[in-house]
Design a protein around this motif. Structure first.
Motif, PDB file in Angstrom:
ATOM      1  N   PRO A   1      30.174  36.204  45.208  1.00 39.03           N
ATOM      2  CA  PRO A   1      30.538  34.828  45.536  1.00 39.03           C
ATOM      3  C   PRO A   1      32.057  34.695  45.662  1.00 39.03           C
ATOM      4  N   THR A   2      32.539  33.483  45.834  1.00 38.73           N
ATOM      5  CA  THR A   2      33.975  33.260  45.947  1.00 38.73           C
ATOM      6  C   THR A   2      34.700  33.771  44.695  1.00 38.73           C
ATOM      7  N   THR A   3      35.971  34.070  44.835  1.00 43.48           N
ATOM      8  CA  THR A   3      36.781  34.534  43.699  1.00 43.48           C
ATOM      9  C   THR A   3      37.392  33.378  42.914  1.00 43.48           C
ATOM     10  N   ALA A   4      37.178  32.145  43.349  1.00 42.68           N
ATOM     11  CA  ALA A   4      37.733  30.980  42.652  1.00 42.68           C
ATOM     12  C   ALA A   4      37.263  30.964  41.199  1.00 42.68           C
ATOM     13  N   GLY A   5      38.203  30.990  40.273  1.00 43.22           N
ATOM     14  CA  GLY A   5      37.884  30.996  38.845  1.00 43.22           C
ATOM     15  C   GLY A   5      37.367  32.329  38.339  1.00 43.22           C
ATOM     16  N   ASP A   6      37.405  33.363  39.170  1.00 43.32           N
ATOM     17  CA  ASP A   6      36.867  34.682  38.804  1.00 43.32           C
ATOM     18  C   ASP A   6      37.918  35.763  39.048  1.00 43.32           C
ATOM     19  N   ARG A   7      39.095  35.588  38.479  1.00 49.07           N
ATOM     20  CA  ARG A   7      40.162  36.567  38.638  1.00 49.07           C
ATOM     21  C   ARG A   7      40.874  36.724  37.308  1.00 49.07           C
ATOM     22  N   THR A   8      40.972  37.966  36.859  1.00 50.09           N
ATOM     23  CA  THR A   8      41.713  38.278  35.648  1.00 50.09           C
ATOM     24  C   THR A   8      42.881  39.164  36.032  1.00 50.09           C
ATOM     25  N   ASN A   9      44.099  38.626  35.934  1.00 46.17           N
ATOM     26  CA  ASN A   9      45.297  39.403  36.255  1.00 46.17           C
ATOM     27  C   ASN A   9      45.604  40.388  35.138  1.00 46.17           C
ATOM     28  N   LEU A  10      46.119  41.538  35.526  1.00 37.70           N
ATOM     29  CA  LEU A  10      46.497  42.588  34.595  1.00 37.70           C
ATOM     30  C   LEU A  10      48.018  42.733  34.605  1.00 37.70           C
ATOM     31  N   PRO A  11      48.602  43.284  33.564  1.00 37.98           N
ATOM     32  CA  PRO A  11      50.061  43.474  33.561  1.00 37.98           C
ATOM     33  C   PRO A  11      50.501  44.351  34.736  1.00 37.98           C
ATOM     34  N   ASP A  12      51.542  43.910  35.448  1.00 36.46           N
ATOM     35  CA  ASP A  12      52.041  44.683  36.587  1.00 36.46           C
ATOM     36  C   ASP A  12      52.493  46.072  36.183  1.00 36.46           C
ATOM     37  N   ALA A  13      52.901  46.247  34.933  1.00 37.35           N
ATOM     38  CA  ALA A  13      53.335  47.562  34.461  1.00 37.35           C
ATOM     39  C   ALA A  13      52.199  48.569  34.543  1.00 37.35           C
ATOM     40  N   ALA A  14      50.953  48.077  34.571  1.00 37.93           N
ATOM     41  CA  ALA A  14      49.793  48.965  34.634  1.00 37.93           C
ATOM     42  C   ALA A  14      49.429  49.349  36.068  1.00 37.93           C
ATOM     43  N   ALA A  15      50.143  48.780  37.046  1.00 32.28           N
ATOM     44  CA  ALA A  15      49.832  49.087  38.446  1.00 32.28           C
ATOM     45  C   ALA A  15      50.072  50.562  38.717  1.00 32.28           C
ATOM     46  N   PRO A  16      49.099  51.244  39.318  1.00 27.67           N
ATOM     47  CA  PRO A  16      49.201  52.689  39.523  1.00 27.67           C
ATOM     48  C   PRO A  16      50.033  53.067  40.742  1.00 27.67           C
ATOM     49  N   SER A  17      51.258  52.577  40.825  1.00 29.40           N
ATOM     50  CA  SER A  17      52.081  52.840  42.005  1.00 29.40           C
ATOM     51  C   SER A  17      52.476  54.305  42.118  1.00 29.40           C
ATOM     52  N   HIS A  18      52.303  55.088  41.048  1.00 33.79           N
ATOM     53  CA  HIS A  18      52.643  56.514  41.083  1.00 33.79           C
ATOM     54  C   HIS A  18      51.554  57.358  41.739  1.00 33.79           C
ATOM     55  N   LEU A  19      50.418  56.738  42.044  1.00 33.03           N
ATOM     56  CA  LEU A  19      49.301  57.500  42.600  1.00 33.03           C
ATOM     57  C   LEU A  19      49.542  57.838  44.060  1.00 33.03           C
ATOM     58  N   GLU A  20      49.023  58.957  44.452  1.00 33.13           N
ATOM     59  CA  GLU A  20      49.089  59.382  45.858  1.00 33.13           C
ATOM     60  C   GLU A  20      47.947  58.705  46.609  1.00 33.13           C
ATOM     61  N   ALA A  21      48.218  58.231  47.788  1.00 37.85           N
ATOM     62  CA  ALA A  21      47.196  57.619  48.621  1.00 37.85           C
ATOM     63  C   ALA A  21      46.364  58.698  49.292  1.00 37.85           C
ATOM     64  N   LYS A  22      45.078  58.403  49.441  1.00 37.77           N
ATOM     65  CA  LYS A  22      44.161  59.328  50.119  1.00 37.77           C
ATOM     66  C   LYS A  22      44.150  59.047  51.588  1.00 37.77           C
TER      67      LYS A  22
END
Length: 127
Positions: free
Chosen positions: A106-127
């Motif tokens: 269904p819609t994402t309205a009211g169904d989003r849990t943000n995580l700390p940006d520090a946890a973003a896996p920006s070090h990962l290699e893209a496939k």
């Protein structure tokens, strides 16, 4: 029944992240269709949806979806499924705008849990 044509010229517009655009092409509690435009270098906050299943389909440009343990890059004419509970972050690592559809049920309205940006896996290699 509502049979109106929907496009970015008539749809409800919003901005996010200060530089990204979105248009609600279909805004229904059971199904959401949004067209978004993300400039080079922009990304969203890492998050997950408990109920919503999403499908991202690139219309132009190249997108990267970062997950907990991998990053997947996909281009125009390609789509990516994100099931409920999947921690993810949409990002544009390219040097051009990316335009895509995000379909949520269904819609994402009211169904989003943000995580700390520090946890973003920006070090990962893209496939």
């Amino acid at each position: 029944m509502d049979h109106r044509i929907s496009g970015i010229d008539t749809a409800e517009h919003y901005t996010w992240g200060g530089v990204c655009d979105g248009w609600h092409l279909l805004k229904d509690p059971t199904l959401s269709v949004i067209q978004e435009r993300v400039p080079p270098g922009a990304s969203e906050t890492s998050h997950f949806h408990s109920q919503a299943r999403q499908f991202f389909y690139v219309l132009s440009g190249t997108a990267t979806m970062e997950f907990e343990h991998e990053a997947v890059t996909f281009a125009a004419g390609q789509g990516l499924h994100v099931p409920p509970g999947s921690r993810h972050r949409f990002t544009n690592r390219s040097d051009a705008y990316v335009v895509f559809l995000v379909i949520s049920s269904p819609t994402t309205a009211g169904d989003r849990t943000n995580l700390p940006d520090a946890a973003a896996p920006s070090h990962l290699e893209a496939k």
